[in-house]
Design a protein around this motif. Structure first.
Motif: not given
Length: 264
Positions: A238-249
């Motif tokens: 129930n948690k496939p790899w479909v997105e990533r988030s970047f370090d806002e800094r």
């Protein structure tokens, strides 16, 4: 977590890096090295399996019925051929060249999807990062399969090639799923740095980093060397790899609007 495995460079046979029973990765990953005429068999074992040929020429026999041949001169200059097979298949690998080497990735998967082959002509090279931070993040990326392109699989797999002094996985990003990087360099003394959270790890030929979910993980290659790595991610239930988030800094470095010294 990381795995220092430089001593494996000359070792024939199958060397395991991690497995689903002993750590958080939810993957079985190993490196198979064979000499001419040698064979190695992978039993079905209830796991789907992916095979990425790094070097050499091999014959693959699927359930003693289907024969495939893969060839790759160099992982730095030649695209791979890749096999993905479901839990029902036994796979036998025979080395046809003086030597051959493969990465083998596996995980639990109850779905029966048969098998799929990606030949060189099926795989596209994308150039990433050329417009980031004055080109210092330029790399070649070959993505074999992921949840969007092949949702039947519980795995993600691909390759990245960094030219001398270049960064990859930049801006630093994170995702829920763990990930493994397995590194190669075009010269034996070549090295890079793999960041796992706040840890900076020197990596050389055959070294790997196991990256827990939610940790940032950029990498950089030493000047003068080509850095190659295979990246592998499990699609969790129930948690496939479909997105990533970047370090806002560091997101601002996604453009070329960076400062350089004008000192004389």
């Amino acid at each position: 977590m990381y795995i220092k495995s430089t001593s494996l460079i000359e070792k024939d046979g199958f060397t395991e890096y991690c497995n689903t029973k002993t750590n958080f990765m939810n993957l079985d990953v190993g490196l198979l090295k064979l000499s001419k005429g040698e064979k190695f068999e992978f039993k079905a074992c209830g796991r789907e399996k992916a095979f990425d040929l790094l070097e050499g020429e091999i014959e693959i026999k699927i359930n003693n019925d289907i024969n495939l041949k893969f060839e790759r001169a160099s992982l730095f200059h030649d695209k791979p051929s890749v096999l993905l097979a479901d839990k029902t298949f036994n796979i036998e690998i025979t080395c046809l060249s003086e030597k051959s080497e493969l990465i083998v990735q596996a995980t639990h998967n109850e779905k029966e999807f048969g098998y799929k082959v990606w030949n060189k002509d099926d795989l596209e090279i994308s150039i990433s990062g050329q417009d980031q931070a004055l080109g210092t993040c330029t790399r070649k990326v070959i993505q074999f399969f992921d949840y969007e392109s092949f949702p039947e699989s519980n795995m993600v797999m691909g390759e990245v090639i960094c030219s001398p002094g270049q960064w990859a996985s930049w801006p630093p990003h994170r995702h829920y799923q763990p990930e493994m990087y397995l590194f190669k360099f075009n010269k034996p003394e070549g090295f890079g740095v793999s960041f796992v959270g706040d840890d900076a790890i020197k990596v050389m030929n055959n070294d790997a980093t196991c990256i827990p979910g939610q940790l940032l993980h950029p990498t950089v290659c030493a000047p003068g060397y080509i850095m190659w790595y295979c990246w592998m991610i499990p699609n969790l239930p129930n948690k496939p790899w479909v997105e990533r988030s970047f370090d806002e800094r560091y997101e601002w470095t996604s453009t070329n609007d960076v400062e350089i010294s004008k000192m004389r």
